[in-house]
Design a protein around this motif. Sequence first.
Motif, PDB file in Angstrom:
ATOM      1  N   PRO A  71      19.264  39.343  32.856  1.00 17.85           N
ATOM      2  CA  PRO A  71      18.928  39.650  34.252  1.00 17.85           C
ATOM      3  C   PRO A  71      19.992  40.559  34.857  1.00 17.85           C
ATOM      4  N   LEU A  72      19.569  41.579  35.575  1.00 20.94           N
ATOM      5  CA  LEU A  72      20.528  42.504  36.169  1.00 20.94           C
ATOM      6  C   LEU A  72      21.438  41.800  37.173  1.00 20.94           C
ATOM      7  N   GLY A  73      20.916  40.795  37.871  1.00 21.06           N
ATOM      8  CA  GLY A  73      21.757  40.067  38.814  1.00 21.06           C
ATOM      9  C   GLY A  73      22.911  39.368  38.127  1.00 21.06           C
ATOM     10  N   TYR A  74      22.641  38.808  36.955  1.00 19.09           N
ATOM     11  CA  TYR A  74      23.687  38.169  36.160  1.00 19.09           C
ATOM     12  C   TYR A  74      24.763  39.188  35.779  1.00 19.09           C
ATOM     13  N   LEU A  75      24.310  40.340  35.339  1.00 22.62           N
ATOM     14  CA  LEU A  75      25.244  41.386  34.930  1.00 22.62           C
ATOM     15  C   LEU A  75      26.043  41.903  36.113  1.00 22.62           C
ATOM     16  N   ARG A  76      25.398  42.086  37.267  1.00 24.55           N
ATOM     17  CA  ARG A  76      26.116  42.551  38.461  1.00 24.55           C
ATOM     18  C   ARG A  76      27.228  41.569  38.837  1.00 24.55           C
ATOM     19  N   SER A  77      26.918  40.285  38.813  1.00 20.73           N
ATOM     20  CA  SER A  77      27.921  39.287  39.183  1.00 20.73           C
ATOM     21  C   SER A  77      29.109  39.324  38.231  1.00 20.73           C
ATOM     22  N   GLY A  78      28.823  39.438  36.927  1.00 18.67           N
ATOM     23  CA  GLY A  78      29.911  39.520  35.960  1.00 18.67           C
ATOM     24  C   GLY A  78      30.784  40.743  36.166  1.00 18.67           C
ATOM     25  N   VAL A  79      30.145  41.871  36.467  1.00 19.44           N
ATOM     26  CA  VAL A  79      30.891  43.106  36.703  1.00 19.44           C
ATOM     27  C   VAL A  79      31.784  42.978  37.932  1.00 19.44           C
ATOM     28  N   VAL A  80      31.237  42.424  39.023  1.00 18.42           N
ATOM     29  CA  VAL A  80      32.043  42.255  40.236  1.00 18.42           C
ATOM     30  C   VAL A  80      33.255  41.371  39.962  1.00 18.42           C
ATOM     31  N   GLY A  81      33.042  40.281  39.240  1.00 24.44           N
ATOM     32  CA  GLY A  81      34.158  39.399  38.927  1.00 24.44           C
ATOM     33  C   GLY A  81      35.229  40.090  38.106  1.00 24.44           C
ATOM     34  N   GLN A  82      34.811  40.840  37.093  1.00 17.34           N
ATOM     35  CA  GLN A  82      35.775  41.534  36.240  1.00 17.34           C
ATOM     36  C   GLN A  82      36.532  42.617  37.001  1.00 17.34           C
ATOM     37  N   LEU A  83      35.823  43.385  37.819  1.00 20.31           N
ATOM     38  CA  LEU A  83      36.481  44.448  38.581  1.00 20.31           C
ATOM     39  C   LEU A  83      37.435  43.873  39.620  1.00 20.31           C
ATOM     40  N   THR A  84      37.094  42.715  40.181  1.00 18.60           N
ATOM     41  CA  THR A  84      37.985  42.058  41.136  1.00 18.60           C
ATOM     42  C   THR A  84      39.288  41.655  40.459  1.00 18.60           C
ATOM     43  N   LEU A  85      39.187  41.052  39.291  1.00 19.96           N
ATOM     44  CA  LEU A  85      40.391  40.663  38.555  1.00 19.96           C
ATOM     45  C   LEU A  85      41.224  41.880  38.162  1.00 19.96           C
ATOM     46  N   ALA A  86      40.555  42.944  37.727  1.00 20.84           N
ATOM     47  CA  ALA A  86      41.284  44.148  37.321  1.00 20.84           C
ATOM     48  C   ALA A  86      42.024  44.768  38.501  1.00 20.84           C
ATOM     49  N   ALA A  87      41.388  44.775  39.679  1.00 25.62           N
ATOM     50  CA  ALA A  87      42.045  45.326  40.863  1.00 25.62           C
ATOM     51  C   ALA A  87      43.248  44.482  41.259  1.00 25.62           C
ATOM     52  N   ALA A  88      43.115  43.161  41.152  1.00 25.78           N
ATOM     53  CA  ALA A  88      44.248  42.281  41.455  1.00 25.78           C
ATOM     54  C   ALA A  88      45.381  42.509  40.457  1.00 25.78           C
ATOM     55  N   ALA A  89      45.036  42.639  39.181  1.00 24.56           N
ATOM     56  CA  ALA A  89      46.049  42.871  38.154  1.00 24.56           C
ATOM     57  C   ALA A  89      46.759  44.206  38.371  1.00 24.56           C
ATOM     58  N   GLU A  90      46.007  45.207  38.817  1.00 21.82           N
ATOM     59  CA  GLU A  90      46.615  46.519  39.081  1.00 21.82           C
ATOM     60  C   GLU A  90      47.640  46.429  40.211  1.00 21.82           C
ATOM     61  N   GLN A  91      47.303  45.686  41.260  1.00 21.12           N
ATOM     62  CA  GLN A  91      48.260  45.525  42.360  1.00 21.12           C
ATOM     63  C   GLN A  91      49.483  44.731  41.911  1.00 21.12           C
ATOM     64  N   LEU A  92      49.261  43.702  41.099  1.00 21.88           N
ATOM     65  CA  LEU A  92      50.390  42.921  40.579  1.00 21.88           C
ATOM     66  C   LEU A  92      51.296  43.799  39.724  1.00 21.88           C
ATOM     67  N   ALA A  93      50.708  44.633  38.885  1.00 19.65           N
ATOM     68  CA  ALA A  93      51.496  45.523  38.031  1.00 19.65           C
ATOM     69  C   ALA A  93      52.348  46.471  38.869  1.00 19.65           C
ATOM     70  N   GLU A 128      35.005  51.190  31.552  1.00 18.95           N
ATOM     71  CA  GLU A 128      35.470  50.464  32.733  1.00 18.95           C
ATOM     72  C   GLU A 128      35.158  48.980  32.645  1.00 18.95           C
ATOM     73  N   ILE A 129      33.965  48.641  32.199  1.00 18.29           N
ATOM     74  CA  ILE A 129      33.570  47.233  32.163  1.00 18.29           C
ATOM     75  C   ILE A 129      34.229  46.505  30.996  1.00 18.29           C
ATOM     76  N   ASN A 130      34.032  46.999  29.783  1.00 20.70           N
ATOM     77  CA  ASN A 130      34.629  46.321  28.625  1.00 20.70           C
ATOM     78  C   ASN A 130      36.147  46.398  28.647  1.00 20.70           C
ATOM     79  N   GLY A 131      36.670  47.496  29.212  1.00 19.80           N
ATOM     80  CA  GLY A 131      38.123  47.654  29.239  1.00 19.80           C
ATOM     81  C   GLY A 131      38.816  46.824  30.302  1.00 19.80           C
ATOM     82  N   SER A 132      38.059  46.345  31.304  1.00 19.26           N
ATOM     83  CA  SER A 132      38.700  45.633  32.407  1.00 19.26           C
ATOM     84  C   SER A 132      39.355  44.334  31.957  1.00 19.26           C
ATOM     85  N   GLY A 133      38.673  43.604  31.083  1.00 16.55           N
ATOM     86  CA  GLY A 133      39.252  42.353  30.602  1.00 16.55           C
ATOM     87  C   GLY A 133      40.508  42.583  29.786  1.00 16.55           C
TER      88      GLY A 133
END
Length: 231
Positions: A71-93, A128-133
Amino acid sequence: MTSSSRVRLAIVAAAVTVGLTGCGVAGTSFHPGVAADIDGDTVTTGHVDELVYDYCEAVRDQLSQDGSAVPLGYLRSGVVGQLTLAAAAEQLAEEQGVEPTQEYASALAELRAQTAALTEAQRDAVLEINGSGVYVQAVELAVGRKLLSEEGQRSPDDQTAGQRGVDELNAWLEEHDVEINPEYGIEIVDGQPVDADTQLAVGVGDTARTAALQEPDQQYAKSLPASQRCG
């Protein structure tokens, strides 16, 4: 692509426990078009939708061969979660003055080789997606090594350093304003996107309950219109 170099649907295969979403966000503090706000940095819904579309196109042949759908909704939610973590990690770095470890560059190089046959937009979405984790883990390792060195541990093993970095990222998330639009039904807990049951409508009936399962149900996913599923 050959079977050995096909793009893997990492967002689905990883433990990203999210459900199908699609409810509105009336009455929330989110501005239209914002998927997540990471201490002032935003992830837009437009960017998420564009990534999901291009990513879905990139893995369409794989899903067809596997006979599976997401389901695209499932995929959208996963992407948002991953991008959120990546953005937080970038600020921490940036705060810690570190760069992600070499593992991140190596992973991106491998992904580029695997996706050479894709269009530029599809390749960028996969990177962007696979690399975020991988990026988050590489930042955690770099931060952990730095902090342990400052604490007197000159040659910590990767497991110890990685866990120290995980703890530091979790502390950063606790200390900063990180919000995900309730539309996506997830939140960050212990450094992972999890089902937060934050949606503004309660699903009733067998179909709605199936849509909210932590893993995408194949019978349900395949019953969706083509515009609402990947595969």
